[in-house]
Design an enzyme around this catalytic site. Structure first.
Site: not given
Ligand code: NAP
Ligand code: MG
Length: 500
Positions: A178, A231, A236, A253, A287, A386
């Site tokens: 996806k 993501g 997650g 990740e 990231c 983040e």
């Protein structure tokens, strides 16, 4: 306008609902493509196709060498279309043309490396003969999990697809991928390439759709054996919970807040450029971006001056223009989010030394100026959360212990960098940072041959390299009896006490 359908069981098809969505060019705010929107029903169809391809198709009879050839075919086709696909990815994602051209070239090379690793992976291990309980021969076989649901973000659309498909295919799994609806175009072009090569139908299915329906189906459907997700940490966590229902294998990740530790003895010219590359590459939408810079009190002011001087030379603008160093962020929600963090930094008492707003000369597009904060304390929101935009936080340290303590004081642990002319000293610091990848006098250097992934809430498992391939393989132990004679078997007396 371009149009894309779903790629299911080797066919390009509309979504069951007939719904579509538009992918937007973040520089012009205009649509780039109309894309079939996969919902749960489409995800179920794709999963069923992947299941059949794994359980019944010719795929399970391929050898590692056969599968490597397929990866090389993909690499070759991508290489042949690199310039065109890079231009498309720039339109679709806002990545500068220099970045997307690099991604296309690197992506094709990474597939070649994965092909090599896949062909040479030790799929069978002979363990030493075993006497207790035994005597026996023991072999370990590495076998594919089966159907892998793979969910990727929008920031490196093609490279993320390659990082997911490459290792899963090399090891003999089947896949439902996806892509993120913010930047689905190059993944759908990849589907066209897959349709033309020697890949049996159903082995790879690509379904652009949204997280809450299409994505969650991949994480919950009992026919999926493994979920691989890249993501945010928030999503997650949700994937991990959903996958728990059927105990799927999970690799995650996730996000990062990577430190860059500058030692006083660093090459300050190299380090100032490197730190800025670490944080501003792709507008900070990576990231592993080095978003927290730790500088000693002694050289702080001088180094900040260097950073500001270099940042002034960065050109923000049309990502398709060769001269642009930074393009727009992916979407308006993202530029608003970054602006929100910039405001929060100021409210908490940090000081902006450059940037902090929208570039005045760019009325359209989701642009944010490269921004540097000083007087940041590690407990501030801008130092802990983040931001995923072009924002650097500079923090002062007294000594190296102080720097390492602050570097580790975060929920994340994806990556980091250390800048020093003394490699031994830098390595000692690198070993103390709790993160999955540390660069010494570098940043962002990821390769298909080396593992990448997070400590702490930056993830579970590793991608790429032999370690990444292992994440797509089950471990099967086969015990072969070497006794041969019933009466000699050590358990015989314990169960059948009367003897023979
Ligand atoms: P995101 O919101 O977590 O989305 C990532 C992917 O998950 C998208 O395809 C998204 O689809 C899907 N998704 C969202 N909610 C879902 C759900 N409930 N169930 C299943 N799938 C769901 O992240 P993003 O904003 O796209 O990307 C930025 C984040 O990714 C950052 O935090 C960054 O650090 C992280 N990232 C990590 C790495 C790494 O390797 N560690 C690499 C790149 C990015 P929708 O778009 O439809 O929501
Ligand atoms: Mg999202």
């Amino acid at each position: 306008m371009r149009k894309y359908q779903l790629y299911i069981d080797g066919q390009f098809v509309d979504s069951a609902s007939g719904e579509t969505f538009q992918s937007i060019n973040p520089a012009t705010e205009q649509p780039v493509a109309e894309v079939a929107r996969a919902n749960r029903e489409d995800a179920k169809r794709a999963i069923a196709a992947a299941r059949r391809a794994f359980d019944e198709g010719p795929w399970s009879r391929t050898t590692p060498a056969d599968r490597s050839k397929i990866l090389l075919q993909i690499a070759e086709a991508l290489g042949a279309r690199a310039a065109e696909l890079a231009a498309l990815e720039t339109e679709d994602s806002g990545g500068t043309i220099r970045k997307t051209m690099g991604d296309l070239t690197l992506g094709a090379m990474q597939l070649m490396t994965i092909a090599e690793l896949g062909a040479s992976f030790p799929y069978v291990e002979d363990l030493p003969d075993q006497m207790i309980p035994g005597p026996a021969k023991n072999n370990v076989y590495r076998e594919p999990f089966g159907v892998c649901g793979q969910i990727i973000p929008w920031n490196f659309p093609l490279v993320m697809a390659i990082w997911k498909l490459g290792p899963a295919l090399a090891t003999g799994n089947t896949i439902v991928l996806k892509p993120a609806p913010d930047s689905p175009c190059t993944a759908m072009e990849l589907a066209k390439i897959l349709a033309e090569i020697d890949l049996p139908k159903g082995v790879v299915n690509i379904i652009p759709g949204f997280g809450p329906d299409c994505g969650e189906e991949l994480a919950t459907n009992p026919m999926v054996d493994k979920v691989a997700f890249t993501g945010s940490t928030a999503v997650g966590r949700r994937i991990m919970q959903l996958a728990g229902g059927t105990v799927k294998k999970v690799t995650l990740e996730l996000g990062g807040k990577s430190p860059a530790i500058l030692c006083d003895d660093a090459d300050l010219d190299m380090a100032s450029a490197g730190v800025l590359f670490g944080v501003f590459f792709h507008q900070g939408q990576a990231c592993e971006s080095g978003t927290r810079l730790f500088v000693s009190e002694r050289i702080h002011d001088e180094f900040v001056e260097r950073l500001v001087k270099r940042t002034k030379t960065l050109r923000v603008g049309d990502p398709s223009a060769m001269e642009s160093d930074l393009g727009p962020l992916i979407a308006e929600r993202q530029s608003e989010r970054v602006e929100g963090y910039i405001q929060s930094g100021q409210e908490e008492g940090a000081k902006i030394v450059i940037g902090g707003g929208r570039p005045g000369n760019l009325p359209k597009g989701y642009y944010v100026e490269p921004t540097i904060f000083v007087d940041v304390r590690n407990e501030m929101k801008i130092a802990q959360e983040e931001i995923f935009g072009p924002v650097l936080c500079v923090l002062k340290y007294k000594d190296v212990d102080d720097a390492v303590r602050m570097a580790n004081d975060t929920i994340y642990g994806l990556a980091g960098s250390v800048w020093s002319k003394d490699n031994e000293k830098a390595l000692a610091i690198a070993r103390r940072i709790r993160a999955g990848t540390i660069w010494i006098n570098e940043h962002h250097m990821l390769s298909a041959a080396t593992p990448f992934g997070g400590y702490k809430q930056s993830g579970i498992g590793r991608e790429l390299g032999m370690h990444g391939l292992s994440e797509y393989l089950q471990i099967k132990h086969v015990y072969t009896d070497q006794v041969g004679d019933l009466a000699q078997k050590f358990w015989y007396q314990s169960l059948f006490g009367q003897g023979l």
